[in-house]
Write an enzyme that holds these catalytic residues in place. Structure first.
Site, PDB file in Angstrom:
ATOM      1  N   ASN A  87       0.834  -1.196   0.000  1.00 19.32           N
ATOM      2  CA  ASN A  87       0.000   0.000   0.000  1.00 19.32           C
ATOM      3  C   ASN A  87       0.870   1.248   0.000  1.00 19.32           C
ATOM      4  O   ASN A  87       1.904   1.281   0.667  1.00 19.32           O
ATOM      5  CB  ASN A  87      -0.907   0.005   1.237  1.00 19.32           C
ATOM      6  N   GLY A  93      -4.082   3.230   1.297  1.00 19.45           N
ATOM      7  CA  GLY A  93      -4.378   2.563   2.570  1.00 19.45           C
ATOM      8  C   GLY A  93      -3.169   2.320   3.445  1.00 19.45           C
ATOM      9  O   GLY A  93      -3.206   1.488   4.349  1.00 19.45           O
ATOM     10  N   HIS A 100       6.465  -1.797   3.458  1.00 22.44           N
ATOM     11  CA  HIS A 100       6.226  -3.192   3.824  1.00 22.44           C
ATOM     12  C   HIS A 100       5.374  -3.871   2.769  1.00 22.44           C
ATOM     13  O   HIS A 100       4.491  -3.256   2.166  1.00 22.44           O
ATOM     14  CB  HIS A 100       5.551  -3.301   5.199  1.00 22.44           C
TER      15      HIS A 100
HETATM   16  P1  AMP Z   1      -0.559  -0.658   5.938  1.00 20.14           P
HETATM   17  O1  AMP Z   1      -1.966  -0.265   6.236  1.00 20.14           O
HETATM   18  O2  AMP Z   1      -0.357  -1.182   4.543  1.00 20.14           O
HETATM   19  O3  AMP Z   1       0.424   0.453   6.273  1.00 20.14           O
HETATM   20  O4  AMP Z   1      -0.243  -1.885   6.867  1.00 20.14           O
HETATM   21  C1  AMP Z   1       0.233  -1.742   8.161  1.00 20.14           C
HETATM   22  C2  AMP Z   1       0.024  -3.062   8.838  1.00 20.14           C
HETATM   23  O5  AMP Z   1       0.829  -3.114   9.998  1.00 20.14           O
HETATM   24  C3  AMP Z   1      -1.413  -3.327   9.266  1.00 20.14           C
HETATM   25  O6  AMP Z   1      -1.905  -4.490   8.616  1.00 20.14           O
HETATM   26  C4  AMP Z   1      -1.306  -3.510  10.796  1.00 20.14           C
HETATM   27  O7  AMP Z   1      -2.168  -4.492  11.289  1.00 20.14           O
HETATM   28  C5  AMP Z   1       0.151  -3.892  10.949  1.00 20.14           C
HETATM   29  N1  AMP Z   1       0.759  -3.573  12.237  1.00 20.14           N
HETATM   30  C6  AMP Z   1       0.709  -2.405  12.900  1.00 20.14           C
HETATM   31  N2  AMP Z   1       1.415  -2.475  14.039  1.00 20.14           N
HETATM   32  C7  AMP Z   1       1.933  -3.734  14.092  1.00 20.14           C
HETATM   33  C8  AMP Z   1       2.741  -4.436  15.021  1.00 20.14           C
HETATM   34  N3  AMP Z   1       3.179  -3.857  16.150  1.00 20.14           N
HETATM   35  N4  AMP Z   1       3.068  -5.716  14.753  1.00 20.14           N
HETATM   36  C9  AMP Z   1       2.632  -6.308  13.629  1.00 20.14           C
HETATM   37  N5  AMP Z   1       1.859  -5.697  12.705  1.00 20.14           N
HETATM   38  C10 AMP Z   1       1.501  -4.432  12.934  1.00 20.14           C
END
Ligand code: AMP
Length: 114
Positions: A87, A93, A100
């Site tokens: 994203n 999003g 990532h």
């Molecule tokens: P995005 O919305 O593409 O930026 O994805 C960010 C992702 O990070 C989301 O799916 C969250 O659930 C995940 N996330 C946020 N904090 C953590 C954390 N501490 N450990 C693992 N995943 C996380």
């Protein structure tokens, strides 16, 4: 780029369920999984978004994708299928500003995404 929660995971300042790591890439389970398998693959290098990649990062982004595909093969769902998503920014999003790649697997994923 400011510090993010993912930088803290890289530095082991906060816990994560890490499933893979090498010199360039770290992978851990998403805390809010959207599929039976939901892994985040991140570069150790702090890159905020896809827009911040340049030619010098070509190898790095390749390693990120290859780490995800190798994981899919190692876990036995590569043939059945999976989805990789990156994203970018608000409309894409993105909520964490450390690049990532989401690897989602273990259920039939619908298209188009929401
Ligand atoms: P995005 O919305 O593409 O930026 O994805 C960010 C992702 O990070 C989301 O799916 C969250 O659930 C995940 N996330 C946020 N904090 C953590 C954390 N501490 N450990 C693992 N995943 C996380």
């Amino acid at each position: 780029m400011g510090d993010t929660i993912f930088s803290k995971i890289i530095r082991r300042e906060i816990p994560a369920d890490i499933v893979y790591e090498d010199d360039d890439v770290l992978a851990f389970r998403d805390i809010n999984g959207q599929a039976p398998t939901h892994i985040l693959f991140i570069p150790r290098k702090a890159v905020a978004t896809l827009n911040d990649l340049d030619e010098a990062d070509a190898l790095l982004i390749g390693k990120l994708v290859l780490a995800a595909t190798a994981y899919a093969k190692s876990q036995g769902f590569a043939e059945k299928g999976y989805r990789c998503v990156i994203n970018c920014n608000e409309d894409g999003g993105q909520s964490v500003y450390h690049l990532h790649l989401h690897l989602l697997a273990g259920r039939r994923l619908s298209w188009p995404p929401g």
